[in-house]
Scaffold this motif. Sequence first.
Motif, mmCIF file in Angstrom:
data_model
loop_
_atom_site.group_PDB
_atom_site.id
_atom_site.type_symbol
_atom_site.label_atom_id
_atom_site.label_comp_id
_atom_site.label_asym_id
_atom_site.label_seq_id
_atom_site.Cartn_x
_atom_site.Cartn_y
_atom_site.Cartn_z
ATOM 1 N N GLY A 1 -36.279 39.166 32.572
ATOM 2 C CA GLY A 1 -36.063 37.731 32.718
ATOM 3 C C GLY A 1 -35.697 37.039 31.428
ATOM 4 N N TRP A 2 -36.304 37.448 30.309
ATOM 5 C CA TRP A 2 -36.018 36.771 29.041
ATOM 6 C C TRP A 2 -34.607 37.069 28.573
ATOM 7 C CZ3 TRP A 2 -34.914 39.028 24.265
ATOM 8 C CH2 TRP A 2 -35.090 40.407 24.171
ATOM 9 N N GLN A 3 -34.066 38.238 28.963
ATOM 10 C CA GLN A 3 -32.685 38.543 28.600
ATOM 11 C C GLN A 3 -31.706 37.721 29.436
ATOM 12 O OE1 GLN A 3 -31.685 42.714 28.310
ATOM 13 N NE2 GLN A 3 -33.683 43.228 27.437
ATOM 14 N N VAL A 4 -32.057 37.459 30.688
ATOM 15 C CA VAL A 4 -31.191 36.637 31.542
ATOM 16 C C VAL A 4 -31.002 35.258 30.919
ATOM 17 C CG1 VAL A 4 -30.967 35.509 33.784
ATOM 18 C CG2 VAL A 4 -31.795 37.864 33.668
ATOM 19 N N ILE A 5 -32.113 34.575 30.620
ATOM 20 C CA ILE A 5 -31.981 33.241 30.045
ATOM 21 C C ILE A 5 -31.478 33.326 28.604
ATOM 22 C CG2 ILE A 5 -34.415 33.161 29.368
ATOM 23 C CD1 ILE A 5 -32.056 30.256 30.394
ATOM 24 N N GLY A 6 -31.853 34.397 27.887
ATOM 25 C CA GLY A 6 -31.406 34.552 26.505
ATOM 26 C C GLY A 6 -29.889 34.641 26.401
ATOM 27 N N TRP A 7 -29.294 35.513 27.207
ATOM 28 C CA TRP A 7 -27.841 35.659 27.154
ATOM 29 C C TRP A 7 -27.132 34.423 27.691
ATOM 30 C CZ3 TRP A 7 -26.020 38.721 23.847
ATOM 31 C CH2 TRP A 7 -26.579 39.968 23.592
ATOM 32 N N ALA A 8 -27.723 33.751 28.672
ATOM 33 C CA ALA A 8 -27.120 32.513 29.175
ATOM 34 C C ALA A 8 -27.084 31.447 28.086
ATOM 35 C CB ALA A 8 -27.896 32.010 30.394
ATOM 36 N N LEU A 9 -28.162 31.359 27.306
ATOM 37 C CA LEU A 9 -28.204 30.393 26.203
ATOM 38 C C LEU A 9 -27.195 30.742 25.118
ATOM 39 C CD1 LEU A 9 -32.071 29.983 25.978
ATOM 40 C CD2 LEU A 9 -30.463 28.128 26.411
ATOM 41 N N VAL A 10 -27.120 32.027 24.772
ATOM 42 C CA VAL A 10 -26.160 32.463 23.754
ATOM 43 C C VAL A 10 -24.737 32.205 24.225
ATOM 44 C CG1 VAL A 10 -25.250 34.472 22.535
ATOM 45 C CG2 VAL A 10 -27.729 34.139 22.723
ATOM 46 N N LEU A 11 -24.495 32.413 25.505
ATOM 47 C CA LEU A 11 -23.163 32.179 26.066
ATOM 48 C C LEU A 11 -22.740 30.724 25.886
ATOM 49 C CD1 LEU A 11 -20.822 33.459 27.753
ATOM 50 C CD2 LEU A 11 -22.058 32.731 29.804
ATOM 51 N N CYS A 12 -23.714 29.805 25.968
ATOM 52 C CA CYS A 12 -23.427 28.370 25.840
ATOM 53 C C CYS A 12 -23.445 27.869 24.404
ATOM 54 C CB CYS A 12 -24.438 27.565 26.648
ATOM 55 S SG CYS A 12 -24.198 27.616 28.416
ATOM 56 N N LEU A 13 -23.791 28.735 23.447
ATOM 57 C CA LEU A 13 -23.991 28.263 22.071
ATOM 58 C C LEU A 13 -22.770 27.571 21.471
ATOM 59 C CD1 LEU A 13 -25.895 27.997 19.720
ATOM 60 C CD2 LEU A 13 -25.267 30.307 18.982
ATOM 61 N N PRO A 14 -21.556 28.089 21.609
ATOM 62 C CA PRO A 14 -20.398 27.360 21.041
ATOM 63 C C PRO A 14 -20.272 25.945 21.601
ATOM 64 C CG PRO A 14 -19.779 29.610 21.600
ATOM 65 C CD PRO A 14 -21.142 29.393 22.185
ATOM 66 N N LEU A 15 -20.454 25.805 22.912
ATOM 67 C CA LEU A 15 -20.373 24.482 23.534
ATOM 68 C C LEU A 15 -21.516 23.591 23.057
ATOM 69 C CD1 LEU A 15 -19.081 22.570 25.629
ATOM 70 C CD2 LEU A 15 -20.550 23.642 27.368
ATOM 71 N N SER A 16 -22.710 24.171 22.925
ATOM 72 C CA SER A 16 -23.873 23.402 22.480
ATOM 73 C C SER A 16 -23.704 22.909 21.047
ATOM 74 C CB SER A 16 -25.139 24.247 22.588
ATOM 75 O OG SER A 16 -25.354 24.677 23.912
ATOM 76 N N LEU A 17 -23.178 23.765 20.169
ATOM 77 C CA LEU A 17 -22.949 23.364 18.785
ATOM 78 C C LEU A 17 -21.928 22.236 18.701
ATOM 79 C CD1 LEU A 17 -22.902 26.851 17.011
ATOM 80 C CD2 LEU A 17 -24.584 25.018 16.680
ATOM 81 N N ALA A 18 -20.843 22.367 19.461
ATOM 82 C CA ALA A 18 -19.824 21.313 19.460
ATOM 83 C C ALA A 18 -20.400 20.014 20.013
ATOM 84 C CB ALA A 18 -18.616 21.755 20.289
ATOM 85 N N GLY A 19 -21.213 20.123 21.067
ATOM 86 C CA GLY A 19 -21.826 18.934 21.641
ATOM 87 C C GLY A 19 -22.804 18.275 20.689
ATOM 88 N N SER A 20 -23.527 19.076 19.910
ATOM 89 C CA SER A 20 -24.465 18.528 18.943
ATOM 90 C C SER A 20 -23.738 17.735 17.863
ATOM 91 C CB SER A 20 -25.283 19.650 18.296
ATOM 92 O OG SER A 20 -26.067 20.326 19.244
ATOM 93 N N VAL A 21 -22.668 18.298 17.343
ATOM 94 C CA VAL A 21 -21.900 17.619 16.297
ATOM 95 C C VAL A 21 -21.331 16.304 16.826
ATOM 96 C CG1 VAL A 21 -19.856 17.756 14.826
ATOM 97 C CG2 VAL A 21 -21.354 19.757 15.091
ATOM 98 N N ALA A 22 -20.731 16.365 18.028
ATOM 99 C CA ALA A 22 -20.136 15.152 18.595
ATOM 100 C C ALA A 22 -21.199 14.112 18.935
ATOM 101 C CB ALA A 22 -19.333 15.520 19.843
ATOM 102 N N GLY A 23 -22.296 14.568 19.543
ATOM 103 C CA GLY A 23 -23.344 13.640 19.946
ATOM 104 C C GLY A 23 -23.994 12.950 18.764
ATOM 105 N N LEU A 24 -24.314 13.717 17.728
ATOM 106 C CA LEU A 24 -24.953 13.138 16.553
ATOM 107 C C LEU A 24 -24.018 12.186 15.812
ATOM 108 C CD1 LEU A 24 -26.868 16.255 15.203
ATOM 109 C CD2 LEU A 24 -27.846 14.234 16.316
ATOM 110 N N ALA A 25 -22.723 12.412 15.948
ATOM 111 C CA ALA A 25 -21.748 11.549 15.274
ATOM 112 C C ALA A 25 -21.609 10.188 15.965
ATOM 113 C CB ALA A 25 -20.387 12.241 15.210
#
Length: 306
Positions: free
Chosen positions: A196-220
């Motif tokens: 189970g931890w690998q399922v959510i782990g890989w799903a989170l890693v898969l979203c990391l590029p989008l999450s990083l871009a969203g963080s930069v845009a949101g904080l700006a």
Amino acid sequence: MTAQNSATLPTTIAVKNPVRRGTALALLGVVAFSLTFPATAWGLESFGPWSLVALRSVLAAAIAGAFLLACRVPLPARGHWAGLAVVAAGVVVGFPMLTTLALTTSTTSHAAVVVGLLPLTTAALSALRTGARPSRAFWAAALAGAAVVIAFVVCDGTLAQSGGALSAGDAYLFGALLVCAAGYTEGGRLARTLPGWQVIGWALVLCLPLSLAGSVAGLAYEPVHLTGHGLAGLIWAAAGSTFLGLYVWYRGMAEIGAPRASQLQLAQPLLTLVWSVALLGEHLSPAAPAAACGVLVCIAVTQRVK
């Protein structure tokens, strides 16, 4: 005793009662999820909705990535990536974003009772996706649990707060129901072959590029006012709700099945109401204890019938 029997004995002992263990794990997930809305309300004291969701995902991905690297987990098989994308879209991006937007206009108690329909939605999608066929008694108990939640919405007066009409926040919440149920169903299916931890782990890693871009845009573009509550809410939403909660939840679903596990979430809205009173000072209706008893009866029935 042969070498083969000796090697398999610990495994046999470890899974002595998988149903009871799976139920306990799923319940831990429910407790973790019940704190999500209060934590999100705290987080919104410091961050805008887009920043909060993106930062939550980035922090959770960092935790998951560290575990994956430390354990030297190989990449999932090609056939798993489509399912992981559904998990990512549903529980990493869709549900957090839609519920956070809803909480900018709705109280946590109102959001909690609307999302109380998630167990029935998850059970229905799971039956369609996996071919599971729970008994009529199961569906009767699941529908009764949903009816208790709906009755609580009416008795609690949360619809009256918006003039008896559905608001934009409700539209976000009903959208969140669908995407989250899809993510739960697919994650539970994947957890039968991946931890189970690998399922959510890989799903989170898969979203990391989008999450990083969203963080930069949101904080700006969104103001940040750091407070103790805001930081605590962000940390819990990332570490508790997103990583730890989903880890034990998917593992529990893999052992007892998505339909049965989903019905344990009937307790989640009532737990959230308790946290809302304790942590946010919101009002708890006198109807809550009666609703809690009704929900517990429905949960007991769904866990005993097949």
